[in-house]
Design a protein around this motif. Structure first.
Motif, PDB file in Angstrom:
ATOM      1  N   ARG A   1      -7.114  -7.033   6.825  1.00 27.57           N
ATOM      2  CA  ARG A   1      -6.009  -7.073   5.719  1.00 27.57           C
ATOM      3  C   ARG A   1      -5.549  -5.598   5.572  1.00 27.57           C
ATOM      4  O   ARG A   1      -4.502  -5.120   5.346  1.00 27.57           O
ATOM      5  N   ILE A   2      -6.631  -4.680   5.279  1.00 26.21           N
ATOM      6  CA  ILE A   2      -6.402  -3.278   5.183  1.00 26.21           C
ATOM      7  C   ILE A   2      -5.617  -2.760   6.319  1.00 26.21           C
ATOM      8  O   ILE A   2      -4.722  -1.834   6.127  1.00 26.21           O
ATOM      9  N   THR A   3      -5.903  -3.228   7.725  1.00 22.18           N
ATOM     10  CA  THR A   3      -5.296  -2.723   8.709  1.00 22.18           C
ATOM     11  C   THR A   3      -3.695  -3.149   8.923  1.00 22.18           C
ATOM     12  O   THR A   3      -2.956  -2.209   9.255  1.00 22.18           O
ATOM     13  N   LEU A   4      -3.593  -4.380   8.487  1.00 21.17           N
ATOM     14  CA  LEU A   4      -2.062  -5.037   8.391  1.00 21.17           C
ATOM     15  C   LEU A   4      -1.354  -4.330   7.402  1.00 21.17           C
ATOM     16  O   LEU A   4       0.029  -4.279   7.748  1.00 21.17           O
ATOM     17  N   LEU A   5      -1.884  -4.104   6.325  1.00 21.57           N
ATOM     18  CA  LEU A   5      -0.944  -3.780   5.110  1.00 21.57           C
ATOM     19  C   LEU A   5      -1.260  -2.115   5.097  1.00 21.57           C
ATOM     20  O   LEU A   5      -0.129  -1.468   4.216  1.00 21.57           O
ATOM     21  N   GLY A   6      -1.951  -1.303   5.847  1.00 22.39           N
ATOM     22  CA  GLY A   6      -1.895   0.011   5.560  1.00 22.39           C
ATOM     23  C   GLY A   6      -2.636   0.561   4.339  1.00 22.39           C
ATOM     24  O   GLY A   6      -2.900   1.901   4.330  1.00 22.39           O
ATOM     25  N   HIS A   7      -2.938  -0.246   3.536  1.00 20.62           N
ATOM     26  CA  HIS A   7      -3.836   0.264   2.197  1.00 20.62           C
ATOM     27  C   HIS A   7      -4.980  -0.899   1.763  1.00 20.62           C
ATOM     28  O   HIS A   7      -4.329  -2.102   2.234  1.00 20.62           O
TER      29      HIS A   7
ATOM     30  N   PRO B 162      -5.276  -3.489  -1.168  1.00 19.13           N
ATOM     31  CA  PRO B 162      -4.687  -3.616  -2.314  1.00 19.13           C
ATOM     32  C   PRO B 162      -5.465  -3.891  -3.551  1.00 19.13           C
ATOM     33  O   PRO B 162      -5.407  -3.443  -4.706  1.00 19.13           O
ATOM     34  N   ALA B 163      -6.760  -3.977  -3.371  1.00 24.04           N
ATOM     35  CA  ALA B 163      -7.818  -4.003  -4.376  1.00 24.04           C
ATOM     36  C   ALA B 163      -8.307  -2.672  -4.865  1.00 24.04           C
ATOM     37  O   ALA B 163      -8.252  -2.636  -6.243  1.00 24.04           O
ATOM     38  N   ALA B 164      -8.090  -1.644  -4.142  1.00 22.05           N
ATOM     39  CA  ALA B 164      -8.429  -0.643  -4.605  1.00 22.05           C
ATOM     40  C   ALA B 164      -7.263   0.005  -5.391  1.00 22.05           C
ATOM     41  O   ALA B 164      -7.182   0.692  -6.568  1.00 22.05           O
ATOM     42  N   THR B 165      -5.945  -0.299  -5.125  1.00 18.00           N
ATOM     43  CA  THR B 165      -4.730   0.092  -5.909  1.00 18.00           C
ATOM     44  C   THR B 165      -4.918  -0.788  -7.086  1.00 18.00           C
ATOM     45  O   THR B 165      -4.189   0.004  -8.239  1.00 18.00           O
ATOM     46  N   LEU B 166      -5.031  -1.819  -7.216  1.00 16.94           N
ATOM     47  CA  LEU B 166      -5.346  -2.604  -8.461  1.00 16.94           C
ATOM     48  C   LEU B 166      -6.232  -2.071  -9.321  1.00 16.94           C
ATOM     49  O   LEU B 166      -6.052  -1.921 -10.814  1.00 16.94           O
ATOM     50  N   LYS B 167      -7.428  -1.282  -9.004  1.00 14.07           N
ATOM     51  CA  LYS B 167      -8.327  -0.697  -9.753  1.00 14.07           C
ATOM     52  C   LYS B 167      -7.983   0.614 -10.401  1.00 14.07           C
ATOM     53  O   LYS B 167      -8.108   0.689 -11.621  1.00 14.07           O
ATOM     54  N   LEU B 168      -7.116   1.156  -9.498  1.00 14.27           N
ATOM     55  CA  LEU B 168      -6.575   2.216 -10.014  1.00 14.27           C
ATOM     56  C   LEU B 168      -5.448   2.257 -11.200  1.00 14.27           C
ATOM     57  O   LEU B 168      -5.488   2.890 -12.072  1.00 14.27           O
TER      58      LEU B 168
END
Length: 96
Positions: A79-85, A87-93
């Motif tokens: 998922r990280i490879t396909l999206l490039g980031h 998303p769970a880390a973005t939600l936490k921030l």
């Protein structure tokens, strides 16, 4: 009658893995644990384990849990490879 299974303690079985008989270690481990349960295997040592069959069962459980964790890790990294980031880390921030 108590049966000594120490000679069966290795993964070297009478069966051979051939193209017509494919399998993984698990396919030989399950009968190994089943036999231990049927015999209610205990340790041959004087102060050994009384419930050796339970310990052998947990070895299979740990292998299954490790496999589930490996699939989870693989899917997360895919998922990280396909999206490039991540998303769970973005939600936490965003929450802080």
């Amino acid at each position: 009658p108590m049966t000594n299974l120490s000679h069966n303690a290795s993964f070297h079985s009478v069966e051979r893995i051939t193209p017509s008989n494919r399998g993984i270690k698990q396919s030989r481990s399950i009968p190994y644990v089943e036999r231990s349960w049927k015999l209610r295997e205990t340790s041959n040592e004087v102060a050994g384990l009384d419930y050796l069959y339970v310990l052998k069962t947990f070895m299979l459980v740990f292998v299954a849990l490790l496999a589930f964790q490996a699939v989870s890790f693989l899917l997360k990294n895919l998922r990280i490879t396909l999206l490039g980031h991540d998303p769970a880390a973005t939600l936490k921030l965003d929450e802080t």
